[in-house]
Design an enzyme around this catalytic site. Structure first.
Site, PDB file in Angstrom:
ATOM      1  N   LEU A  63       1.034  -1.133  -0.061  1.00  0.00           N
ATOM      2  CA  LEU A  63      -0.065  -0.025   0.090  1.00  0.00           C
ATOM      3  C   LEU A  63       1.087   1.186  -0.142  1.00  0.00           C
ATOM      4  O   LEU A  63       2.089   1.201   0.841  1.00  0.00           O
ATOM      5  CB  LEU A  63      -0.770   0.278   1.271  1.00  0.00           C
ATOM      6  CG  LEU A  63      -2.174  -0.852   1.365  1.00  0.00           C
ATOM      7  CD1 LEU A  63      -2.883  -0.606   2.583  1.00  0.00           C
ATOM      8  CD2 LEU A  63      -3.046  -0.428   0.208  1.00  0.00           C
ATOM      9  N   ASP A  64       0.509   2.160  -0.601  1.00  0.00           N
ATOM     10  CA  ASP A  64       1.297   3.289  -0.744  1.00  0.00           C
ATOM     11  C   ASP A  64       1.527   4.006   0.756  1.00  0.00           C
ATOM     12  O   ASP A  64       0.745   3.904   1.355  1.00  0.00           O
ATOM     13  CB  ASP A  64       1.046   4.454  -1.523  1.00  0.00           C
ATOM     14  CG  ASP A  64       0.474   3.941  -2.956  1.00  0.00           C
ATOM     15  OD1 ASP A  64       1.299   3.224  -3.381  1.00  0.00           O
ATOM     16  OD2 ASP A  64      -0.462   4.445  -3.729  1.00  0.00           O
ATOM     17  N   PHE A  65       2.562   4.798   0.612  1.00  0.00           N
ATOM     18  CA  PHE A  65       2.661   5.471   1.910  1.00  0.00           C
ATOM     19  C   PHE A  65       1.476   6.449   2.267  1.00  0.00           C
ATOM     20  O   PHE A  65       1.413   6.436   3.493  1.00  0.00           O
ATOM     21  CB  PHE A  65       4.112   6.427   1.488  1.00  0.00           C
ATOM     22  CG  PHE A  65       4.594   7.270   2.666  1.00  0.00           C
ATOM     23  CD1 PHE A  65       5.221   6.598   3.667  1.00  0.00           C
ATOM     24  CD2 PHE A  65       4.479   8.690   2.916  1.00  0.00           C
ATOM     25  CE1 PHE A  65       5.691   7.235   4.931  1.00  0.00           C
ATOM     26  CE2 PHE A  65       5.075   9.528   3.775  1.00  0.00           C
ATOM     27  CZ  PHE A  65       5.666   8.964   4.829  1.00  0.00           C
TER      28      PHE A  65
END
Ligand code: URA
Length: 237
Positions: A105-107
Site C-alpha cells: 500500500l502506498d505511503f
C-alpha cells in the site's frame, strides 16, 4: 495446534519417507522431549514438543500466522526503509514471527493490509491468475461522468498495458469531491491512483477496504487482528 503422528513429522522434516521413519522409530532413534519412543502412532504437537533424531532436534515447522492490519497513512509497507520512514511491522507489537506484507500500500494509502509468514498464501492472493479482488474507497476531485467511470469498468491503457475490468460505484458526492468504491484484482504500483488520473480525476484520499469478501470493518487505524480460518475462506473463495 493439532497433533501429528510422529512418523509424519519426521517425514516432513526430511529425515525419511513415512515408511522408513517407522523403522527409525522402532530402532529407538527418535525422542520426544528427551524420551525414546518406539511404539507407532504416537501423536506429537510439533509446535510445543521437541522431536529429535539421533540426538539432534528437528527444525520446528514455523506456525503460520495471518494478520489484518489497518495501515495508517505515513507508513511504508517494506520491511525497512532507506529513508527512515515508519514501517508497518513496527505496529505489530506482540508478534515475534517474521511476517511480511502481502502486496503493498502506498505511503499515503491507508486500510487493509494482510501480513503473513505463509509464502504460498501470499502468492495465491497476489497472482492475477487467482483473481482475488481488492476493493478501495477513493475520494477524488470533481465528479466523474458515467462515460469516464465506464472507461475504468472496461479497462484502460496504463503504461502500455490495459487494466483488467474494474467494478466501480459512486458512494458519495460532495460539492468539490466524489467518493467511489473500486474493485480490481491486479496490484500494479499505484494502480488506483493512476486509473483515476487517466480519466482526469486526482485521488486525494485512498483506503483499501476489502480483500475478496473480507472487509476491514471497524478495525481501528493502526490496529491489527489475527485472521481466523473463516476469514481466510472469505478472501480466497
Ligand atoms: N492503488 C494505489 O494507487 N495505491 C495503493 O496503495 C493501492 C492500490
Amino acid at each position: 495446534m493439532p497433533e501429528e503422528r510422529l512418523q509424519k513429522i519426521l517425514a516432513k522434516a526430511g529425515i525419511a519417507s513415512r515408511r522408513n521413519a517407522e523403522e527409525l522409530i522402532r530402532q529407538g532413534k527418535v525422542t520426544v522431549d528427551g524420551k525414546v519412543i518406539t511404539e507407532m502412532g504416537c501423536r506429537v504437537d510439533p509446535h510445543t514438543q521437541v522431536v529429535a533424531f539421533e540426538g539432534r532436534p528437528l527444525c520446528r515447522e514455523e506456525e503460520k500466522i495471518y494478520l489484518l492490519l489497518n495501515k495508517p497513512k505515513g507508513y511504508v509497507t517494506t520491511l525497512h526503509d532507506p529513508q527512515g520512514r515508519p514501517i508497518v511491522s513496527s505496529l505489530l507489537t506482540g508478534i515475534t514471527s517474521r511476517v511480511f506484507p502481502v502486496g503493498r500500500l502506498d505511503f499515503y494509502t491507508e486500510g487493509a493490509l494482510i501480513l503473513t509468514n505463509d509464502g504460498d498464501f501470499a502468492e495465491r492472493i497476489l497472482h492475477p491468475r487467482f483473481e482475488i479482488e481488492r476493493t478501495y474507497q477513493a475520494e477524488v476531485r470533481g465528479l466523474p461522468t458515467h462515460e469516464k467511470i465506464h472507461l475504468l469498468e472496461e479497462g484502460l491503457e496504463l503504461e502500455g498495458k490495459k487494466t483488467w475490468p474494474a467494478k466501480v460505484s459512486i458512494i458519495a458526492k460532495e460539492p468539490a469531491t466524489t467518493t467511489l468504491e473500486i474493485t480490481i484484482h491486479e496490484g500494479r504500483k499505484r494502480q488506483v491512483r493512476k486509473m483515476f488520473e487517466a480519466i482526469g480525476h486526482r485521488v486525494i484520499a485512498l483506503r483499501r477496504i476489502a480483500y475478496g469478501r473480507l472487509r476491514l470493518g471497524t478495525l481501528p487505524t493502526g490496529q491489527y487482528r489475527r485472521l481466523t480460518p473463516a476469514d481466510l475462506e472469505l478472501i480466497i473463495s
